[in-house]
Design an enzyme around this catalytic site. Structure first.
Site, mmCIF file in Angstrom:
data_model
loop_
_atom_site.group_PDB
_atom_site.id
_atom_site.type_symbol
_atom_site.label_atom_id
_atom_site.label_comp_id
_atom_site.label_asym_id
_atom_site.label_seq_id
_atom_site.Cartn_x
_atom_site.Cartn_y
_atom_site.Cartn_z
ATOM 1 N N HIS A 116 32.658 36.807 47.313
ATOM 2 C CA HIS A 116 31.728 36.272 46.312
ATOM 3 C C HIS A 116 31.826 36.953 44.949
ATOM 4 C CE1 HIS A 116 27.465 34.912 45.169
ATOM 5 N NE2 HIS A 116 28.112 33.814 45.461
ATOM 6 N N LYS A 118 33.055 37.891 41.174
ATOM 7 C CA LYS A 118 33.487 37.072 40.039
ATOM 8 C C LYS A 118 33.914 38.045 38.954
ATOM 9 C CE LYS A 118 29.467 34.855 41.766
ATOM 10 N NZ LYS A 118 30.118 34.042 42.716
ATOM 11 N N ASP A 123 45.028 44.233 32.311
ATOM 12 C CA ASP A 123 45.889 45.376 31.990
ATOM 13 C C ASP A 123 45.366 46.694 32.544
ATOM 14 O OD1 ASP A 123 47.611 43.660 30.645
ATOM 15 O OD2 ASP A 123 46.678 44.027 28.692
#
Ligand SMILES: [Zn+2]
Ligand SMILES: [Zn+2]
Lengths: 172, 172
Positions: A116, A118, A123
């Site tokens: 879940h 996000k 880099d």
């Protein structure tokens, strides 16, 4: 230098892809997309500026604009790795099939629980994290947040979590 | 002093409520819950320590342990305000009805889009934000994160967002 930024959604207008990603901006005099900065355009800028790696750990990825930037980054040599939720890979509009057909490495869980997170790490230097799934309704409909930071106290644990999940979801 | 912390879920074990919230700890010699720190127990500690206010802006609130801490905070005089998603208030296990029956102020959106934030501000001083909805499966099943910080650069925008949504969702 340390920086922190917060972006909120929904955007009131949809960012013009040509304007924010083309070299010369959008030349369409009748363009009905936004040429002013939006939360989406800011997000696209950070991801487009990736030079070496994009570690993407996002539950649901359906938004073309964001997916296309990953594909273009992959094509110019950025190492793109995607961790996502297994059940979401089959959802309507999922961009995961496109990633695989373009050669981007994708791994996902195989449980009924949710992968879940996000977040994306750019880099190894910038963390973008929040409530924001990469879907069109999250951009223009939902109330959502992302926090953008280069603070290593925050970045490092998220990097470790990425490597843990990347190994955990290695196909057998 | 500035601090940042990151907690990840799932917890491998369920935190013992009596141990972490009771005055004298858990006395049950056969207790099958965890008396060691977990991500949930850490989260409960931050919220339990609220002295003045809890501004809760969370999509889905079903987890009894977290909901009970809000009710207890309200009962000892902490000003608790809850912003949540309208459709989620009717979901199985939603704790919103309990909040209202106890006199906690709750406001929600009335659209088909999502009020998808998952954050809480404690005493106007600490922000807890991430992918984590207040559900049992988020605690013990899903891969989730929360970032805990007192950095005002991050805190202030989330406070403003809370006040905006609080006004936006004022019942007419
Ligand atoms: Zn345009
Ligand atoms: Zn116990």
């Amino acid at each position: 230098d340390l920086f922190h930024r917060v972006l909120f959604f929904p955007d009131k207008v949809v960012a013009c892809k040509a304007h924010f990603r083309g070299r010369d901006g959008c030349k369409n005099v009748n363009c009905h997309f936004s040429h002013s900065d939006t939360s989406l355009s800011e997000l696209l800028k950070y991801i487009t500026n990736a030079k070496r790696s994009l570690d993407v750990c996002v539950f649901s990825i359906c938004c073309h604009e964001l997916a296309d930037v990953l594909v273009e980054s992959h094509e110019r040599g950025v190492i793109v790795r995607v961790v996502t939720d297994g059940e979401q890979t089959g959802a309507t509009g999922s961009q995961i099939g496109k990633f695989r057909s373009k050669g981007i490495q994708v791994r996902h869980d195989n449980s009924s629980f949710l992968m879940h997170h996000k977040y994306v790490i750019i880099d190894g230097e910038i963390l973008i994290n929040g409530s924001f799934n990469w879907t069109r309704s999250a951009v223009t409909g939902n109330h959502e947040n992302v926090v953008i930071t280069n603070n290593t106290e925050l970045l490092k644990p998220f990097e470790e979590e990425f490597e843990n999940l990347w190994e955990l979801y290695e196909p057998s």
